[in-house]
Design a protein around this motif. Structure first.
Motif, short mmCIF file in Angstrom:
data_model
loop_
_atom_site.label_atom_id
_atom_site.label_comp_id
_atom_site.label_asym_id
_atom_site.label_seq_id
_atom_site.Cartn_x
_atom_site.Cartn_y
_atom_site.Cartn_z
N ASP A 258 11.82 1.44 -0.14
CA ASP A 258 11.03 2.02 0.95
C ASP A 258 11.62 3.36 1.35
OD1 ASP A 258 8.95 0.40 3.08
OD2 ASP A 258 9.73 2.36 3.72
N ASP B 186 11.80 7.88 -1.93
CA ASP B 186 10.35 7.82 -2.18
C ASP B 186 10.12 6.96 -3.42
OD1 ASP B 186 11.26 10.41 -3.70
OD2 ASP B 186 9.38 9.78 -4.61
N LYS C 236 0.82 -1.21 0.00
CA LYS C 236 0.00 0.00 0.00
C LYS C 236 0.85 1.27 0.00
CE LYS C 236 -1.74 -0.75 4.76
NZ LYS C 236 -0.61 -1.34 5.43
N ALA D 247 6.07 -2.31 0.69
CA ALA D 247 5.43 -3.38 1.48
C ALA D 247 6.45 -3.85 2.51
CB ALA D 247 5.03 -4.54 0.58
N MET E 248 -0.31 -6.54 -2.59
CA MET E 248 -0.85 -6.69 -1.24
C MET E 248 -2.28 -6.15 -1.30
SD MET E 248 1.56 -8.16 0.39
CE MET E 248 1.11 -8.06 2.12
N LEU F 27 1.84 -10.14 7.54
CA LEU F 27 1.04 -10.34 6.33
C LEU F 27 1.85 -11.06 5.25
CD1 LEU F 27 -0.68 -6.87 6.43
CD2 LEU F 27 -1.91 -9.05 6.36
P1 ADP Z 1 1.25 -3.59 2.90
O1 ADP Z 1 0.44 -3.75 4.15
O2 ADP Z 1 0.45 -3.25 1.71
O3 ADP Z 1 2.18 -4.74 2.71
P2 ADP Z 1 2.88 -1.84 4.46
O4 ADP Z 1 2.00 -0.90 5.17
O5 ADP Z 1 3.40 -3.00 5.23
O6 ADP Z 1 2.18 -2.31 3.11
O7 ADP Z 1 4.15 -1.08 3.92
C1 ADP Z 1 4.08 0.21 3.39
C2 ADP Z 1 5.51 0.70 3.29
O8 ADP Z 1 5.53 1.74 2.35
C3 ADP Z 1 6.07 1.25 4.59
O9 ADP Z 1 7.25 0.57 4.95
C4 ADP Z 1 6.34 2.72 4.28
O10 ADP Z 1 7.53 3.20 4.86
C5 ADP Z 1 6.44 2.72 2.78
N1 ADP Z 1 6.06 3.97 2.14
C6 ADP Z 1 4.96 4.71 2.36
N2 ADP Z 1 4.93 5.76 1.54
C7 ADP Z 1 6.03 5.69 0.79
C8 ADP Z 1 6.59 6.50 -0.26
N3 ADP Z 1 5.97 7.59 -0.72
N4 ADP Z 1 7.76 6.12 -0.79
C9 ADP Z 1 8.41 5.02 -0.33
N5 ADP Z 1 7.93 4.22 0.63
C10 ADP Z 1 6.78 4.55 1.18
#
Ligand code: ADP
Ligand code: TPW
Length: 597
Positions: free
Chosen positions: A336, A355, A246, A305, A271, A310
């Protein structure tokens, strides 16, 4: 920004004793003064915040009125937790922090679950709570709704701030916005004591104290070496896989992510909330072969992710490990924004920190034109699994049992979502969640909103309201009957604002299922069952919406089509087999049960 004019000359609203006291303390602002109420509203507006989700009361009632009068959309809820969930998912959808406004102590605590959930899910939100008089709270002298809210919020959010003086409101709001959306997004707490609101300062000075935050979520460019290291691994993989989370959906880099997937030819898994980032029907989606690709893959690239529960922490049987703690031997690339996420569960061989938009762009730039597609044996093996599983599912979906079950009901939802790809799909429950996720294809990014990282029940109506308000579109909420109960009273809110929300309750009379009995033979029902054949649709009718009870797929289809055609608030009570459903859905393994039967 709203201009400061003589219309500011108004006495702060005095609805009760404490409000009146603070009103008397701060003399009514003169034509040249501006008070805390207006400074806060102006600070939010200055930063493009146009919606507040909240629940009024001392000391923020007047704030909600004045915010509405100033043109901000104020959505008033029946419980702060739902307002908080709404704010958090508004943040996810818009990349602007969602604002949840609550009263002190109990209102604050009600909002806190949503704040913690936002932080856990990396959703940007700001919980703004009024609080009681500092001097009395700190001496624990028993003020109205006394509580040291700042201290309580701190461990549950990314940052927490308190503003004591009107001239600092601009700074407080700016800090909260930056903290919410920069880096890994999350929940922020902003504590505003009651006395702050009627405080008046010179209007000109007040205007200058406000800050329009410049570049609140700056791009973070990954290093060239980290990108090259990741691509080297990917290039030499025999069985590569990409997992989209997400975070990738949040980043709004949809076109580049699709190009990366299609250029590399690598199969991908979305996911839950990344479903639809590419259409679920995309030929490279390996979702229908998930249990095959995870253990078989040799190089896995995670984009937004985390390797949390999960994804079975990246190890154990799911990943081909010999025992629950054993690693499967995959090499991992993790894209990430958080520099500390890598190595949290297993070794990350190629972390790419930045990002997602910038990281994916950098990868595309280095990939060039001559990328070698993954070996055909890998793609063929996945294709074969997919075909088998899809055929098996089609067979199950084509059945029409009486009573209806999850599959025959969700077969209808699947068609309706296909015909309405722009609709938001909110989803919670256990079986209601798992089956919807696997049966209902999504076609567009950020349309599927669900229980997220915690598997939290209660997001249903809050998420639906926010999606309808900030997403300005039709919402379909697929709810377990237990899940719905956590936020069900907000159907009044849905009716009050006339939102195009179609709630479908998959009603099997209980938590997970509804056929358990009290083993003692006593009069109390078993702990996991509810009133049989409850008429949830009447709840929606009570507030002027449309309520329909359905028992067949045809009736369900008609009710949903009518709801979407009319855009009216609708609750469809879909009666399904009370024996349908597994304890805890797909995560039965996490549920400890007594050894002795
Ligand atoms: P899912 O539940 O879909 O597997 P998570 O919530 O576990 O996703 O992971 C989302 C990840 O995305 C987090 O580690 C967060 O740091 C990262 N994230 C959120 N926004 C950004 C962004 N703009 N660029 C890079 N990483 C991001
Ligand atoms: C805040 C525990 C997980 S799933 C669920 C509960 C209570 C409800 C399952 O029944 P439902 O769905 O909704 O009827 P279905 O299709 O299986 O019949 N409190 C919170 N969060 C969680 N996750 C729980 C309790 C739980």
């Amino acid at each position: 920004m709203e201009t400061v004019t003589a219309t500011r000359k108004e006495t702060p609203h005095a609805s009760s004793a404490p409000d009146t006291a603070s009103a008397r303390e701060a003399s009514a602002p003169s034509t040249q003064e501006i008070d805390g109420f207006h400074l806060l509203i102006d600070a939010l507006k200055e930063n493009g915040i146009d919606t507040i989700f909240g629940l009024p009361g001392i000391p923020i009632s007047d704030l909600t009125r004045k915010a509405q009068a100033s043109g901000i959309r104020v959505i008033s809820f029946r419980h702060e937790q739902n307002a908080g969930y709404a704010a958090s998912i508004a943040g996810y959808l818009t990349q602007k922090p969602g604002i949840c406004l609550t009263v002190s102590a109990p209102g604050f605590l009600n909002g806190l679950t949503a704040l913690a959930n936002a932080t856990t899910n990396c959703f940007p939100m700001i919980l703004v709570s009024g609080s009681s008089e500092r001097e009395i709270v700190d001496l624990q002298q028993g003020d109205y709704e006394e509580m040291d809210q700042l201290a309580i919020a701190k461990p549950l959010c990314k940052a927490a701030f308190r503003v004591l003086h009107a001239e600092d409101i601009g700074i407080g709001v700016a800090r909260a916005i930056r903290a919410a959306v920069s880096g890994r997004p999350g929940g922020i707490y902003l504590d505003l004591p009651a006395k702050l609101f009627p405080q008046a300062i010179d209007a000109e000075a007040g205007k200058h104290s406000l800050i329009k935050v410049v570049d609140p979520a700056p791009r973070q460019i990954p290093s060239n070496e980290s990108v090259a290291r990741a691509l080297e691994l990917l290039k030499n993989a025999a069985r590569p896989l990409i997992i989209l989370g997400k975070g990738a959906a949040y980043a709004q880099a949809d076109a580049d992510i699709r190009t990366l997937i299609e250029k590399t030819g690598i199969p991908y898994l979305p996911m839950s909330m990344a479903k639809g980032l590419l259409p679920d029907t995309h030929e490279q989606s390996a979702a229908a072969a998930r249990s095959f690709v995870l253990p078989e893959s040799d190089v896995v690239m995670l984009i937004g992710a985390r390797l949390n529960w999960l994804l079975s922490h990246g190890k154990g049987k799911t990943w081909g490990g010999a025992s629950p703690k054993a690693w499967g031997g995959q090499k991992f690339i993790q894209v990430d924004i958080s520099p500390t996420e890598a190595d949290s569960n297993v070794r990350i061989d190629a972390p790419v920190v930045g990002d997602i938009g910038s990281c994916v762009k950098a990868m595309l730039a280095q990939i060039g034109a001559n990328w070698r597609q993954p070996p055909s044996e890998w793609l063929d093996a996945i294709g074969e699994r997919k075909r088998k599983n899809v055929a098996k599912m089609a067979e199950t979906l084509s059945k029409n049992p009486t009573p209806m079950n999850f599959h025959s009901a969700l077969n209808v939802v699947r068609d309706i979502v296909k015909a309405n790809p722009d609709a938001y799909l909110v989803n919670e429950g256990a079986n209601a969640l798992d089956f919807t996720r696997s049966i209902v294809d999504m076609y567009k990014p950020r349309k599927r909103l669900d229980v997220g990282t915690w598997g939290i029940m209660g997001i249903g109506m809050g998420f639906s309201i926010a999606a309808a308000v900030v997403g300005k579109g039709q919402v379909i909420a697929i709810e377990g009957d237990s899940a719905f109960g956590f936020s069900g009273m907000e159907v009044e809110t849905i009716c009050r604002y006339g939102l195009p929300v179609c709630v479908v309750i998959l009603n099997n009379n209980g938590v997970y299922r509804g056929d358990e009995v009290n083993p003692t033979g006593g009069p109390d029902p078993a702990p996991l069952v509810f009133v049989k054949d409850a008429r949830y649709e009447k709840l929606m009718e009570a507030f002027g919406g449309v309520g329909v009870q359905v028992t067949t797929p045809d009736e369900l289809r008609k009710a949903m089509e009518d709801a979407i055609r009319s855009g009216k608030p609708t609750l469809v009570n879909a009666m399904i087999d009370e024996g349908a459903g597994t304890e805890s859905g797909r995560i039965t393994g996490l549920n400890p049960t007594a050894k002795k039967k």
